[in-house]
Design a protein around this motif. Structure first.
Motif, PDB file in Angstrom:
ATOM      1  N   ILE A  29       0.844  -1.207   0.000  1.00 26.07           N
ATOM      2  CA  ILE A  29       0.000   0.000   0.000  1.00 26.07           C
ATOM      3  C   ILE A  29       0.874   1.251   0.000  1.00 26.07           C
ATOM      4  O   ILE A  29       1.834   1.341   0.778  1.00 26.07           O
ATOM      5  N   SER A  30       0.566   2.195  -0.852  1.00 23.63           N
ATOM      6  CA  SER A  30       1.217   3.511  -0.798  1.00 23.63           C
ATOM      7  C   SER A  30       0.197   4.488  -0.242  1.00 23.63           C
ATOM      8  O   SER A  30      -0.933   4.549  -0.740  1.00 23.63           O
ATOM      9  N   ALA A  77       4.584  14.168   9.509  1.00 27.79           N
ATOM     10  CA  ALA A  77       5.683  13.291   9.068  1.00 27.79           C
ATOM     11  C   ALA A  77       6.016  12.271  10.147  1.00 27.79           C
ATOM     12  O   ALA A  77       6.228  11.086   9.865  1.00 27.79           O
ATOM     13  N   LYS A  78       6.023  12.727  11.412  1.00 26.89           N
ATOM     14  CA  LYS A  78       6.343  11.793  12.512  1.00 26.89           C
ATOM     15  C   LYS A  78       5.254  10.723  12.624  1.00 26.89           C
ATOM     16  O   LYS A  78       5.560   9.541  12.787  1.00 26.89           O
ATOM     17  N   SER A  79       3.989  11.141  12.529  1.00 25.92           N
ATOM     18  CA  SER A  79       2.907  10.139  12.646  1.00 25.92           C
ATOM     19  C   SER A  79       2.956   9.157  11.482  1.00 25.92           C
ATOM     20  O   SER A  79       2.673   7.974  11.648  1.00 25.92           O
ATOM     21  N   LEU A  80       3.334   9.656  10.293  1.00 22.28           N
ATOM     22  CA  LEU A  80       3.406   8.753   9.134  1.00 22.28           C
ATOM     23  C   LEU A  80       4.479   7.696   9.344  1.00 22.28           C
ATOM     24  O   LEU A  80       4.299   6.525   9.001  1.00 22.28           O
ATOM     25  N   LEU A  88       3.103   5.174  11.605  1.00 20.88           N
ATOM     26  CA  LEU A  88       2.128   4.330  10.900  1.00 20.88           C
ATOM     27  C   LEU A  88       2.841   3.249  10.083  1.00 20.88           C
ATOM     28  O   LEU A  88       2.459   2.083  10.081  1.00 20.88           O
ATOM     29  N   LYS A  89       3.923   3.666   9.421  1.00 19.70           N
ATOM     30  CA  LYS A  89       4.674   2.755   8.546  1.00 19.70           C
ATOM     31  C   LYS A  89       5.187   1.537   9.325  1.00 19.70           C
ATOM     32  O   LYS A  89       5.218   0.436   8.809  1.00 19.70           O
ATOM     33  N   ILE A 149       4.034   2.124   2.223  1.00 21.63           N
ATOM     34  CA  ILE A 149       4.987   3.145   1.779  1.00 21.63           C
ATOM     35  C   ILE A 149       4.269   4.492   1.922  1.00 21.63           C
ATOM     36  O   ILE A 149       3.083   4.596   1.573  1.00 21.63           O
ATOM     37  N   THR A 150       4.958   5.489   2.488  1.00 23.46           N
ATOM     38  CA  THR A 150       4.231   6.734   2.781  1.00 23.46           C
ATOM     39  C   THR A 150       4.870   7.960   2.127  1.00 23.46           C
ATOM     40  O   THR A 150       6.058   7.950   1.803  1.00 23.46           O
ATOM     41  N   GLY A 151       4.068   8.994   1.966  1.00 25.36           N
ATOM     42  CA  GLY A 151       4.604  10.239   1.408  1.00 25.36           C
ATOM     43  C   GLY A 151       3.691  11.420   1.695  1.00 25.36           C
ATOM     44  O   GLY A 151       2.491  11.245   1.943  1.00 25.36           O
ATOM     45  N   ILE A 152       4.278  12.618   1.658  1.00 24.58           N
ATOM     46  CA  ILE A 152       3.500  13.855   1.854  1.00 24.58           C
ATOM     47  C   ILE A 152       3.492  14.617   0.537  1.00 24.58           C
ATOM     48  O   ILE A 152       4.533  14.752  -0.116  1.00 24.58           O
ATOM     49  N   ILE A 153       2.332  15.084   0.138  1.00 25.95           N
ATOM     50  CA  ILE A 153       2.194  15.808  -1.133  1.00 25.95           C
ATOM     51  C   ILE A 153       1.673  17.215  -0.825  1.00 25.95           C
ATOM     52  O   ILE A 153       0.450  17.409  -0.705  1.00 25.95           O
ATOM     53  N   PRO A 154       2.561  18.190  -0.662  1.00 21.99           N
ATOM     54  CA  PRO A 154       2.069  19.546  -0.407  1.00 21.99           C
ATOM     55  C   PRO A 154       1.521  20.176  -1.683  1.00 21.99           C
ATOM     56  O   PRO A 154       2.113  20.011  -2.750  1.00 21.99           O
TER      57      PRO A 154
END
Ligand SMILES: C[S@@+](CC[C@H](N)C(=O)[O-])C[C@H]1O[C@@H](n2cnc3c(N)ncnc32)[C@H](O)[C@@H]1O
Length: 367
Positions: free
Chosen positions: A93-94, A109-112, A115-116, A128-133
Motif C-alpha cells: 500500500i502507498s 511526518a512523525k505520525s506517518l 504508521l509505517k 509506503i508513505t509520502g506527503i504531497i504539499p
C-alpha cells in the motif's frame, strides 16, 4: 500577482491549535469509516488483478494532529481485515497525505513514520508513505494512479473567494443589517458559483488521477435547509459577527473589514449532488448525513470551547488579512465568546441548526 489566501489550520499543539480543536471533525471521520470499509471491499471485488498487488491511497486536506491519519489508517485496517478474511496475500500500500504547503507537516511526518512501522505483523500490508504539499484544485498525482481517495471536512474550502465580490467591493458580511439583507442573495450566488467551479475542477482532476472504478470517500460541511430567516446559514457568520463588532469599536479599519472575504462555502446537499451529476466522472454509491452535535455531549460544549474551535480554523486567514497580533486574536476570541454566550449554546447547537456534514461514497465511472 494577486495575494492568495491560504486556509490552512492553526499549527502546533498549543491551546488554539487544530490538533487540540478538531473533535467535531473527528466525529465525522468516525462516520466515514463504514464508507471506507465498503469502498475497500468494493475495490477488491472489482475484477482488476493489479489491485491485488498494489493499492494507492490518498487523503486530501489531511491537516495536522490526531485526525491526519484517521482515514488512511481505517483504509489500511479494512484492507488487512479483508485479506485475512479472504485468505489473500495483502497488497503493498502507498499512502499519500496532502494539504496546503503552509500546513504543519512536521507532526504529520512523525505520525506517518509511526504508521509505517506500527503493523510489523507479517499479515499486514507493507506500507509506503509520502506527503504531497499543494492545492487539491491542481493536479497532484500521476494519471490513473489512485485507487482510493479520501477527504474529510476540506472541500468546503474554496480555491479563492469570489472575484466578483472583491472587484465590486461587496462585503461578504455588512455590519449594517439592512444592507446585509439586501445583498445577501448576491453574496450567496457569488459563493455558490465559486463552489460550483471549484468542486467541478476537484472532481475532474481526481477523475484523471484515479483508476477506472476507483473509489472516493469525502465529507463536507453542508446546509440542510435554506431558511432565509436563519442567522447561521454559513459557518463563517460567527467569525464575521465578531470582526464586525471589532470594526464598529474601531479596533479594525472599516475598509479592511469590508474587503475581508473568506474562501469558504457550505452548499445545500442537492447542489453537491447536481454538480457531481453534471461533471459526470463519478457515480454516487452512498450518502450519509452526519450531525456532529447529535453524537457529542452538548452539555460539555461551552462558548469558550466553540471560540477555540473557530480560532483554530480561521486564525491563519485572519492574520493573513489583518496582520493581527496576539492581542488582536485574544480580543477576537473574547468578542466571539461574548456573542456565543448571548446567542446561547442551546440555540447554536439545537437540532434546528441547519449545518451538517455530508459524507459521500463515489465510484470513478469506467473510462
Ligand atoms: C477542517 S480541516 C480538515 C482536516 C482533516 N481532514 C479533518 O477532518 O480533521 C480542512 C483542511 O483542508 C485543507 N485545505 C483547504 N483548502 C485546500 C486545498 N485547496 N488543497 C489542499 N488542502 C486544502 C486545510 O489546509 C485544512 O487542513
Amino acid at each position: 500577482m494577486a495575494f492568495k489566501q491560504s486556509p490552512h489550520m492553526n499549527p502546533g499543539e498549543g491551546e488554539a491549535s487544530y490538533a487540540r480543536n478538531s473533535a467535531v471533525q473527528k466525529t465525522v471521520q468516525e462516520s466515514m469509516k463504514t464508507l471506507i470499509e465498503e469502498a475497500v471491499t468494493g475495490l477488491f471485488t472489482t475484477r482488476n488483478s493489479y489491485l491485488v498487488k498494489n493499492m494507492v491511497i490518498a487523503d486530501l486536506g489531511c491537516s495536522s494532529g490526531p485526525n491526519a491519519l484517521t482515514l488512511v489508517s481505517a483504509a489500511i485496517d479494512a484492507i488487512h481485515h479483508h485479506c485475512v478474511q479472504q485468505a489473500k496475500l495483502p497488497p503493498k500500500i502507498s499512502v499519500f497525505l496532502n494539504d496546503l504547503p503552509n500546513t504543519d507537516f512536521n507532526t504529520v511526518a512523525k505520525s506517518l513514520a509511526t504508521l509505517k512501522h506500527s503493523h510489523e505483523d507479517f499479515s499486514y500490508p507493507i506500507v509506503i508513505t509520502g506527503i504531497i504539499p499543494g492545492s487539491f484544485y491542481e493536479r497532484l498525482f500521476a494519471c490513473g494512479s489512485l485507487h482510493l481517495v479520501c477527504s474529510s471536512n476540506s472541500i468546503q474550502w474554496l480555491s479563492k473567494a469570489p472575484d466578483y465580490l472583491k472587484e465590486s467591493k461587496t462585503p461578504m458580511y455588512d455590519s449594517d443589517e439592512s444592507l446585509r439583507l439586501s445583498r445577501r442573495q448576491t453574496v450567496r450566488d457569488a459563493y455558490a458559483q465559486q463552489f460550483r467551479e471549484d468542486f467541478t475542477l476537484f472532481l475532474n482532476l481526481r477523475a484523471q488521477e484515479m483508476v477506472s472504478r476507483g473509489r472516493m470517500v469525502v465529507s463536507l460541511y453542508v446546509r440542510c435547509s435554506d431558511k432565509p430567516d436563519f442567522e447561521f446559514t454559513q459557518p463563517w457568520i460567527p467569525v464575521m459577527v465578531a470582526l464586525s463588532d471589532m470594526a464598529l469599536r474601531d479596533m479594525i479599519n472599516k475598509e479592511k473589514f469590508d474587503s475581508f472575504h473568506l474562501p469558504l462555502y457550505c452548499p445545500l446537499d442537492h447542489e453537491v449532488n447536481k454538480i457531481i451529476e453534471d461533471e459526470g466522472s463519478f457515480e454516487i454509491n452512498r450518502t450519509l448525513m452526519h450531525d456532529p452535535y447529535g453524537v457529542m455531549d452538548k452539555a460539555l460544549i461551552n462558548p469558550r470551547m466553540m471560540a477555540l474551535w473557530t480560532r483554530a480554523a480561521f486564525e491563519p486567514l485572519i492574520v493573513q488579512h489583518f496582520g493581527s497580533s496576539k492581542e488582536f486574536m485574544d480580543e477576537f476570541m473574547r468578542t466571539l465568546e461574548l456573542h456565543l454566550t448571548s446567542w446561547g449554546m442551546e440555540a447554536v447547537l439545537s437540532s434546528e441548526y441547519p449545518l451538517a456534514f455530508m459524507c459521500l461514497s463515489l465510484i470513478r465511472a469506467t473510462y
